[in-house]
Structure formats: structure tokens, C-alpha cells
Design an enzyme around this catalytic site. Structure first.
Site, PDB file in Angstrom:
ATOM      1  N   LYS A 110       0.592  -1.557  -0.233  1.00  0.00           N
ATOM      2  CA  LYS A 110       0.086  -0.099  -0.003  1.00  0.00           C
ATOM      3  C   LYS A 110       0.073   1.480   0.112  1.00  0.00           C
ATOM      4  O   LYS A 110       0.115   2.751  -0.434  1.00  0.00           O
ATOM      5  CB  LYS A 110      -1.163   0.649   1.310  1.00  0.00           C
ATOM      6  N   LYS A 191     -12.466 -12.250   0.744  1.00  0.00           N
ATOM      7  CA  LYS A 191     -13.103 -11.848   1.639  1.00  0.00           C
ATOM      8  C   LYS A 191     -14.144 -10.776   2.035  1.00  0.00           C
ATOM      9  O   LYS A 191     -14.151 -10.384   1.440  1.00  0.00           O
ATOM     10  CB  LYS A 191     -11.983 -12.354   2.448  1.00  0.00           C
ATOM     11  N   LYS A 194     -14.604  -5.054   5.836  1.00  0.00           N
ATOM     12  CA  LYS A 194     -15.287  -4.471   5.908  1.00  0.00           C
ATOM     13  C   LYS A 194     -14.886  -3.013   5.485  1.00  0.00           C
ATOM     14  O   LYS A 194     -14.989  -1.955   5.685  1.00  0.00           O
ATOM     15  CB  LYS A 194     -15.220  -3.555   7.469  1.00  0.00           C
TER      16      LYS A 194
END
Ligand code: AMP
Length: 320
Positions: A110, A191, A194
Site C-alpha cells: 500500500k 473475503k 469491512k
């Protein structure tokens, strides 16, 4: 001696059915025989661009959800209310090498080479090590995605102890039996997360029954027909497998289900029934913010008590 369970959840989005089945449920079950210390990792939600108002709202939502999910026999706290986390993180940064941080997967994926990357995305593994070491857990259960962090935590603790004296308990890494892994309803090979940008395949814990119904009815399946279509086959039928596993985890059964329409109806009913009491408790707690604050204030006081001697020992050893 009762063992201590420790887990921190990052308020980086709305909690999902995956979080409930894969994390909150086992966390609640652990309360029967362990000293459970659970926290909202608000500091960890600041390693990427964030909005202070959103962070505060998500922290409050997550704190309330943990209570609504039945974690009322645990020590509950918000990480930033226990300053020892940030304080010990700095001491641990002083025994961490840049080589180690460069190898961390999250940073490689990232942040590396991006000029605007926050320094905290680089150094947060030291904060995570502090989160763990402050509470001296004997064992840390980790899924694959967290293994590297806990390995680093062990390395830092061993190095600190060797250089400055025996301060930290070295946690053992344990791999829990494969738990429920809930996949995205739109992309059953990834997956249910969230932080997903697209929430069409993500059931959030506060989704209304109508929203759950809509998301489940649009879930990806396959073109099988016939009496054997509704079955678990991870490789060839990932979407249907996911739906069946959700159904079973929510107390339902596939008996008599032959069509995907019937399966989706059963999944919707089971998920709605699973979420309903949690949403009711959430609404009650949200209406009583003073009670939630009190629980978290008491939890933070205990967390500070647990952490203080460890931080003090580390400070003394390192020369402060
Ligand atoms: P995360 O939301 O990825 O920060 O993870 C918080 C906790 O929830 C961890 O214990 C995860 O293993 C668990 N978790 C998150 N998503 C899922 C999922 N889709 N299925 C099962 N467990 C999950």
C-alpha cells in the site's frame, strides 16, 4: 492461572457478517474461560487518509457493537485512551530496523514508493507489537494475514529482552482451527471485508432485513440445476458454498432445499434472525450512550493498570 485473550479491531468500516462469525462470536465464547481484553484500535485507523468525524463515529459504532455482540464480560477499551500503547510503540521503534519495516506486506502493497504515504503506515507494526506485549498474553491466535505481524512482535520482544533485560513475555503463535470464513456475495473468491469499496456483496451488521434480503437475492451462484445443486463444493461452486456455510453458521439447515431461490430465502431468514437481537441490543445501547461510555471508561482504567507495569519496566530497562 486463567489465560488472557487479547484482540483489537480496527474501526476502518462497518462491521460485517464475516466479522461476527469469524471474530465476535469466538471472542464472546472465549469469555467463559479466559480473561478477555478487547479493544477498538482507533490509532490503527489513522495510517491512511482519514476524516476525524468519521473516525469518531466509527469508533463509537464499533464500541457499541462489541457490547451488543455480547462481549459484556470482557475488559473493553479504546486504544487511544490507554496511552501506554503509543508510548511503548515508540520504545519498540527504537529496536526495530527499517529493513524489517520495509519487508512488511501491508507497507509493500500500500505504501512503498508512494510519496504521500503516512509515516504511521510504515511504523504501525511497532504499535501492533506494543498492543500485544503490554498485556503479556501467553499465546496469540492469528490467521495467515496477521502472522507476519506477530512474528515481528516476537522478534522485537526477544531483541529488547536481549539488549536491555528481560521485560517482555514472548507470546507463542497459535493457528486457530480454520474458522468461519465468509466470502463476498458478489465475489465469492474474496473475503467479505469491512473496507470493501463496493458493499453490494457485503452484509453489514446493522443492515436492515430488506437490505439483507436484497443483497442475498443478488448473490452470485452458478447455473447448476437439479436436486444436487445446493451443496458445498468450494472449488466448483464458491458462491453456493458460501451461502450454505452462512446458512449453517447462522443455525439454518439445507434439508429440503433444492433451488437457489429457496436457498437464498433460507439464508435471508437465518441471517435476519441472527442479526435481529444484536440490532435490538445495539439500538438500546446507542440510546444509552452514558452506559457505553461508563463500560469503556472502566475497561480503559483496567487496561491502563495492566499495561502500566510493563511500560514502566520497559522504560527503566531502556534508560528512561
Ligand atoms: P478485519 O475486518 O479484516 O480487520 O478483521 C477483523 C477480524 O474479523 C479478524 O479476526 C478477522 O479474521 C475477522 N474477519 C474479517 N472478515 C472476515 C470474514 N469475511 N470471514 C471471517 N472472519 C473475518
Amino acid at each position: 492461572m486463567t489465560s488472557r485473550h487479547l484482540s483489537l479491531l480496527k474501526p476502518s468500516g462497518h462491521l460485517t457478517l464475516g466479522n461476527l462469525l469469524g471474530a465476535l462470536r469466538p471472542m464472546a465464547a472465549a469469555q467463559d474461560d479466559a480473561d478477555c481484553v478487547y479493544g477498538v484500535a482507533d490509532l490503527h485507523a489513522m495510517t491512511i487518509t482519514h476524516d476525524p468525524v468519521v473516525l469518531r463515529a466509527r469508533t463509537a459504532e464499533l464500541a457499541t457493537l462489541l457490547l451488543a455482540a455480547g462481549l459484556d464480560r470482557s475488559t473493553l477499551f479504546v486504544q487511544s485512551r490507554v496511552p501506554a500503547h503509543a508510548q511503548l510503540a515508540y520504545l519498540l521503534e527504537c529496536v526495530t530496523t527499517t529493513g524489517e519495516l520495509n519487508r512488511m506486506i501491508q507497507f509493500k502493497e500500500k505504501g512503498r514508493g508512494v510519496g504521500s504515504t503516512r509515516a504511521s503506515l510504515y511504523t504501525y507494526p511497532a504499535l501492533m507489537a506494543a498492543d500485544i506485549l503490554l498485556y503479556r498474553p501467553a499465546r496469540v491466535p492469528v490467521g495467515d494475514d496477521q502472522r507476519q505481524h506477530v512474528e515481528l512482535t516476537r522478534d522485537l520482544a526477544l531483541r529488547f529482552n536481549r539488549m536491555y533485560g528481560e521485560v517482555f513475555t514472548i507470546p507463542e503463535i497459535v493457528t486457530p482451527a480454520a474458522g468461519a470464513r465468509v466470502m463476498d456475495l458478489q465475489d465469492p473468491t474474496s473475503k467479505m471485508g469491512k473496507s470493501a469499496a463496493d458493499t453490494a456483496g457485503v452484509i453489514q451488521l446493522l443492515d436492515s432485513p430488506d437490505v439483507v434480503r436484497r443483497k442475498v437475492s443478488r448473490a452470485v451462484t452458478d447455473s447448476d440445476t437439479g436436486s444436487e445443486a445446493v451443496r458445498i463444493d468450494q472449488d466448483r461452486k464458491p458462491g453456493v458454498t458460501n451461502l450454505v456455510e452462512i446458512l449453517l453458521a447462522c443455525g439454518g439447515s439445507t434439508a429440503g432445499l433444492t433451488t437457489y431461490g429457496a436457498l437464498k430465502k433460507a439464508v435471508t431468514d437465518a441471517v435476519v434472525a441472527e442479526l435481529e437481537p444484536l440490532q435490538q441490543r445495539y439500538a438500546d445501547l446507542a440510546a444509552d450512550a452514558a452506559y457505553v461510555s461508563q463500560v469503556y471508561a472502566t475497561g480503559a482504567a483496567r487496561a491502563r493498570e495492566l499495561a502500566a507495569p510493563v511500560l514502566a519496566a520497559a522504560e527503566a530497562a531502556i534508560g528512561l
